[in-house]
Write a protein that holds these residues in place. Structure first.
Motif, short mmCIF file in Angstrom:
data_model
loop_
_atom_site.label_atom_id
_atom_site.label_comp_id
_atom_site.label_asym_id
_atom_site.label_seq_id
_atom_site.Cartn_x
_atom_site.Cartn_y
_atom_site.Cartn_z
N ASP A 1 0.84 -1.20 0.00
CA ASP A 1 0.00 0.00 0.00
C ASP A 1 0.88 1.25 0.00
OD1 ASP A 1 -2.32 -1.56 0.13
OD2 ASP A 1 -2.63 -1.20 2.29
N ALA B 1 1.20 3.94 -3.03
CA ALA B 1 0.85 5.34 -2.77
C ALA B 1 2.01 6.26 -3.16
CB ALA B 1 0.49 5.53 -1.29
N GLU C 1 2.06 9.15 -6.58
CA GLU C 1 2.37 10.57 -6.55
C GLU C 1 3.05 11.02 -7.85
OE1 GLU C 1 4.76 11.31 -3.10
OE2 GLU C 1 3.20 10.58 -1.72
N ARG D 1 -4.31 4.93 -10.77
CA ARG D 1 -5.33 5.98 -10.70
C ARG D 1 -5.94 6.20 -12.06
NH1 ARG D 1 -1.48 11.27 -10.69
NH2 ARG D 1 0.35 10.15 -11.30
#
Length: 174
Positions: free
Chosen positions: A104, A108, A112, A174
């Motif tokens: 995770d 993450a 970015e 994303r």
């Protein structure tokens, strides 16, 4: 029958960047397992982390080393796509959420900078848990087939099933 060890909770687990005092601790833990991961490897990771080539996330439980994962910002295989590499959780601490927490955090961190991340996994049974984890997390094979030592293996070529034999995956973040 012995009871299962208690599960770790987020209260006793920490994920942080690799520090100067980590290489000897991590290499010692790997040596106890019979894994060839010398201090020099983690010292190189420190230099690469300082240079912005790689980030290394270290998990601790109750202040003790538990595992790590690295993010290589330019992958030798995927090119400018970031690649999660060298993911390890101590066997005695597996199945407590440490690996998921490391993944995770790595995802993450990558999100970015990039919409997609790559990862490779070995093909023999020692990698079985990782293979299953990556699929459950939404990683898909990149479609290039068997990779050996960073090179696509052509049909009918024989290769050794060792740590250099991998299947590469990607995941949209994303």
């Amino acid at each position: 029958m012995p009871a299962d060890p208690p599960s770790s909770t987020l209260a006793d687990m920490d994920i942080r960047p690799l520090r100067d005092d980590d290489p000897e601790i991590i290499a010692g833990a790997m040596a106890e397992l019979g894994w060839d991961k010398p201090v020099a490897q983690y010292e190189r990771y420190l230099v690469e982390q300082r240079d912005g080539v790689r980030d290394v996330l270290v998990a601790t439980v109750d202040g003790e080393y538990a595992g790590y994962v690295t993010v290589r910002w330019e992958s030798p295989y995927f090119g400018d796509l970031p690649e999660i590499q060298d993911f390890n959780v101590l066997p005695r601490l597996r199945r407590r959420g440490i690996g998921s927490a490391l993944m995770d955090a790595a995802e993450a961190l990558v999100a970015e900078r990039s919409d997609v991340v790559g990862i490779g996994v070995g093909l023999y049974p020692d990698y079985g848990q990782a293979q299953r984890m990556y699929v459950r997390r939404g990683y898909l094979p990149d479609g290039r087939g068997l990779i050996y030592d960073g090179r696509q293996v052509p049909p009918m070529e024989l290769v050794r099933n060792d740590d250099a034999a991998t299947l590469m995956f990607t995941k949209r973040l994303r």
